[in-house]
Design an enzyme around this catalytic site. Structure first.
Site, PDB file in Angstrom:
ATOM      1  N   VAL A  16       0.846  -1.198   0.000  1.00  0.00           N
ATOM      2  CA  VAL A  16       0.000   0.000   0.000  1.00  0.00           C
ATOM      3  C   VAL A  16       0.878   1.242   0.000  1.00  0.00           C
ATOM      4  O   VAL A  16       1.668   1.469   0.913  1.00  0.00           O
ATOM      5  CB  VAL A  16      -0.941   0.011   1.224  1.00  0.00           C
ATOM      6  N   HIS A  17       0.722   2.038  -1.036  1.00  0.00           N
ATOM      7  CA  HIS A  17       1.424   3.312  -1.192  1.00  0.00           C
ATOM      8  C   HIS A  17       0.415   4.269  -1.811  1.00  0.00           C
ATOM      9  O   HIS A  17      -0.756   3.907  -1.985  1.00  0.00           O
ATOM     10  CB  HIS A  17       2.676   3.135  -2.066  1.00  0.00           C
ATOM     11  N   GLY A  18       0.817   5.455  -2.170  1.00  0.00           N
ATOM     12  CA  GLY A  18      -0.124   6.452  -2.683  1.00  0.00           C
ATOM     13  C   GLY A  18      -0.974   5.959  -3.833  1.00  0.00           C
ATOM     14  O   GLY A  18      -2.195   6.123  -3.850  1.00  0.00           O
TER      15      GLY A  18
END
Length: 160
Positions: A16-18
């Site tokens: 999970v990242h931007g």
């Protein structure tokens, strides 16, 4: 209990990242991010960083091992629209073989490392990755590479 509403499953070695937490989550209409990865389920620092991204998107987030995901996901509420994120094709294969009802598997970033060859601009795979993805596809899952929701989907069979 009915089948859990897994709106999409994605392989992304960054988890999970931007891009996942904001762009993909809103694109697929998810209200819960479920990170299924044994290492991350035990790593509080990674969880804190990913939780901040989920919070900024207004969605819930859970961090489960592969085995817990297999044993628990069928208890999901009908109001949970789950975006399932795994780190590797091996994680995805274990989920499918464990009975998790995955219908679509999106391949996102798989970075270069020793022994991996470039398959697309952001996707590098070794033979194990290819074997695992073939097994998932052979189980009836629609497997495709797509970096962002606006990009064209590339069927896995076209590149491996």
């Amino acid at each position: 209990m009915g089948e859990p509403d897994i709106v999409l499953t994605r392989v992304d070695n960054r988890l999970v990242h931007g891009q996942v937490g904001v762009v993909w989550t809103s694109s697929v209409g998810a209200n819960l991010l479920l990170v299924a990865n044994d290492d991350t389920a035990e790593d509080e620092l990674q969880q804190q960083l990913m939780s901040a991204t989920a919070d900024s998107s207004g969605v819930g987030i859970r961090f489960w091992t592969i085995d817990k995901t297999i044993s628990t996901i069928h208890k999901a509420s009908a109001r949970q629209h789950i975006f399932l994120v795994v780190r590797t094709p091996q994680d995805a294969r274990r989920l499918v073989e464990g009975g998790v009802p995955i219908h679509e598997l999106n391949i996102g970033n798989m970075h270069f490392s020793d022994g991996k060859e470039q398959v697309t601009k952001y996707t590098y795979m070794n033979q194990q990755d290819k074997d695992d993805l073939r097994a998932v596809a052979d189980a009836g899952v629609n497997v495709f590479i797509q970096e962002t929701p606006d990009d064209k989907k590339i069927k896995i069979q076209e590149v491996i």
